[in-house]
Scaffold this motif. Structure first.
Motif, PDB file in Angstrom:
ATOM      1  N   HIS A   1     -13.480   1.566   0.166  1.00  0.00           N
ATOM      2  CA  HIS A   1     -14.626   1.963   0.995  1.00  0.00           C
ATOM      3  C   HIS A   1     -14.241   2.316   2.431  1.00  0.00           C
ATOM      4  N   HIS A   2     -12.922   2.344   2.697  1.00  0.00           N
ATOM      5  CA  HIS A   2     -12.472   2.622   4.063  1.00  0.00           C
ATOM      6  C   HIS A   2     -11.398   3.691   4.104  1.00  0.00           C
ATOM      7  N   GLU A   3     -11.409   4.488   5.156  1.00  0.00           N
ATOM      8  CA  GLU A   3     -10.357   5.493   5.350  1.00  0.00           C
ATOM      9  C   GLU A   3      -9.040   4.812   5.708  1.00  0.00           C
ATOM     10  N   THR A   4      -9.144   3.779   6.541  1.00  0.00           N
ATOM     11  CA  THR A   4      -7.942   3.025   6.930  1.00  0.00           C
ATOM     12  C   THR A   4      -7.491   2.182   5.749  1.00  0.00           C
ATOM     13  N   ASN A   5      -6.175   2.165   5.499  1.00  0.00           N
ATOM     14  CA  ASN A   5      -5.652   1.324   4.425  1.00  0.00           C
ATOM     15  C   ASN A   5      -5.671  -0.129   4.899  1.00  0.00           C
ATOM     16  N   ILE A   6      -6.490  -0.946   4.258  1.00  0.00           N
ATOM     17  CA  ILE A   6      -6.626  -2.333   4.726  1.00  0.00           C
ATOM     18  C   ILE A   6      -5.801  -3.312   3.887  1.00  0.00           C
ATOM     19  N   ILE A   7      -4.935  -2.769   3.038  1.00  0.00           N
ATOM     20  CA  ILE A   7      -4.094  -3.629   2.193  1.00  0.00           C
ATOM     21  C   ILE A   7      -2.869  -4.125   2.982  1.00  0.00           C
ATOM     22  N   GLY A   8      -2.449  -3.349   3.976  1.00  0.00           N
ATOM     23  CA  GLY A   8      -1.237  -3.692   4.733  1.00  0.00           C
ATOM     24  C   GLY A   8      -1.374  -4.937   5.598  1.00  0.00           C
TER      25      GLY A   8
ATOM     26  N   LEU B   1     -17.469  -7.796   7.775  1.00  0.00           N
ATOM     27  CA  LEU B   1     -16.198  -7.498   7.090  1.00  0.00           C
ATOM     28  C   LEU B   1     -15.684  -8.747   6.376  1.00  0.00           C
ATOM     29  N   ASP B   2     -15.758  -9.899   7.076  1.00  0.00           N
ATOM     30  CA  ASP B   2     -15.328 -11.173   6.465  1.00  0.00           C
ATOM     31  C   ASP B   2     -16.122 -11.443   5.186  1.00  0.00           C
ATOM     32  N   PHE B   3     -17.414 -11.206   5.290  1.00  0.00           N
ATOM     33  CA  PHE B   3     -18.307 -11.462   4.150  1.00  0.00           C
ATOM     34  C   PHE B   3     -17.914 -10.614   2.939  1.00  0.00           C
ATOM     35  N   VAL B   4     -17.738  -9.320   3.166  1.00  0.00           N
ATOM     36  CA  VAL B   4     -17.386  -8.419   2.058  1.00  0.00           C
ATOM     37  C   VAL B   4     -16.048  -8.833   1.455  1.00  0.00           C
TER      38      VAL B   4
ATOM     39  N   MET C   1     -12.433  -3.711  -1.586  1.00  0.00           N
ATOM     40  CA  MET C   1     -12.983  -3.297  -0.294  1.00  0.00           C
ATOM     41  C   MET C   1     -12.253  -2.067   0.229  1.00  0.00           C
ATOM     42  N   ASN C   2     -10.971  -1.984  -0.104  1.00  0.00           N
ATOM     43  CA  ASN C   2     -10.118  -0.911   0.434  1.00  0.00           C
ATOM     44  C   ASN C   2     -10.647   0.487   0.100  1.00  0.00           C
TER      45      ASN C   2
END
Ligand SMILES: [Zn+2]
Ligand SMILES: [Zn+2]
Length: 310
Positions: free
Chosen positions: A221-228, A206-209, A218-219
């Motif tokens: 590609h995920h169901e979870t919102n990773i911007i928050g 995850l760190d690498f991406v 990256m966001n």
């Protein structure tokens, strides 16, 4: 008869293998660089390392193209693998007096014929212009890679983004991480060092991406919102910190992402954890997402990971 006809699953397996290898080749370059300390990072920038590893980028580009072709073949196989055969049908060695031919000994379609057939068969996939343009771009990048020009223009940022796009287009969100971590999990050597640690260290993917393509790209590609706002995972951080240094990466998010949410989701271990919303008792910390460890009966803040005073 044509024997040993491939199945949809055969080509799907090759697709995942190629995408995984395309990803891992790039990851290994990054991981190797990460092993050097900050002083050396100041002297040698990551860009120089990518320039040095142009051959790896080239190989990864070819693998990505191979993955895309295999995926189209898997979709076509759902209708029939016979659609993949290049040979004029009148020349097929299928009449009773002819000797059987192994499917692998026949020429199969590629390039435009493959795309046209892929678009012709029934599929659950949404095949739109965007997907076809993506497939065409991957083909052109692969050509740039193998046609010998020494300075290929494909940057790791674009390539990694394309690898993840392929994962998400073909298999759905979160699948890139699932397949990459599964490959590790199935390694016969997995667990011999330390099962829990090896299971948790996947956050490095995850760190690498994030470091290569950024959180915004990256966001998608995920169901979870990773911007928050991001938090520590009570399990992953505890595992890594226990004996093997310190996990600084935060891959845990409020789920749902609302101000009063009482649940967090960790992208790395895919765990959901209950939290209480109280102010952290550490003065310098503004955190208000507190985890409660039932067995040891202590509370700790998922922002600073400090134990809470009663
Ligand atoms: Zn976790
Ligand atoms: Zn705190």
């Amino acid at each position: 008869m044509i024997t040993n006809q491939p199945t949809e699953e055969d080509f799907e397996r090759v697709t995942i293998e190629c995408l995984t290898q395309a990803f891992n080749l790039l990851f290994k370059v990054y991981q190797n660089y990460q092993e050097y300390d900050e002083d050396i990072h100041e002297d040698v920038e990551m860009g120089d390392i990518w320039n040095h590893n142009v051959g790896t980028i080239r190989t990864s580009t070819i693998l990505l193209h191979q993955a895309v072709e295999s995926f189209m073949k898997s979709v076509i196989c759902r209708t029939s693998p016979l659609l993949l055969i290049e040979k004029n049908r009148a020349d097929w060695p299928t009449l009773p007096m002819k000797t059987n031919k192994d499917f692998d000994s026949l020429y199969t379609i590629s390039g435009e014929s493959l795309v046209a057939t892929f678009c012709a068969v029934e599929s659950e996939l949404i095949i739109d212009n965007k997907l076809i343009e993506f497939i065409e771009k991957i083909r052109q990048n692969r050509n740039k890679s193998i046609h010998g020009a020494s300075n290929i223009e494909i940057k790791p940022t674009e390539l990694l983004d394309d690898i993840l796009n392929a994962f998400t287009y073909f298999f759905g969100r979160d699948k890139w991480f699932l397949h990459i971590t599964n490959f590790n999990l199935k390694n016969p050597l997995f667990g011999y060092y330390d099962w829990e640690f090896e299971d948790a260290i996947t956050y490095e993917f995850l760190d690498f991406v994030e470091s290569v393509i950024g959180r915004k790209k990256m966001n998608k590609h995920h169901e979870t919102n990773i911007i928050g706002r991001r938090y520590h995972c009570p399990i992953c951080k505890d595992t890594i910190d226990a004996e093997y240094g310190e996990m600084n990466s935060k891959w845990t998010f409020l789920h749902p992402n609302t101000p009063n949410s009482e649940n967090v989701h960790c992208l790395n271990c895919d765990g959901n954890y209950k939290v209480t919303r109280e102010n952290c008792t550490t003065e310098s910390c503004k955190g208000n997402v507190i985890s409660f460890e039932e067995e040891v009966r202590y509370k700790f803040c998922l922002s600073c990971f400090q134990e809470q005073k009663e």
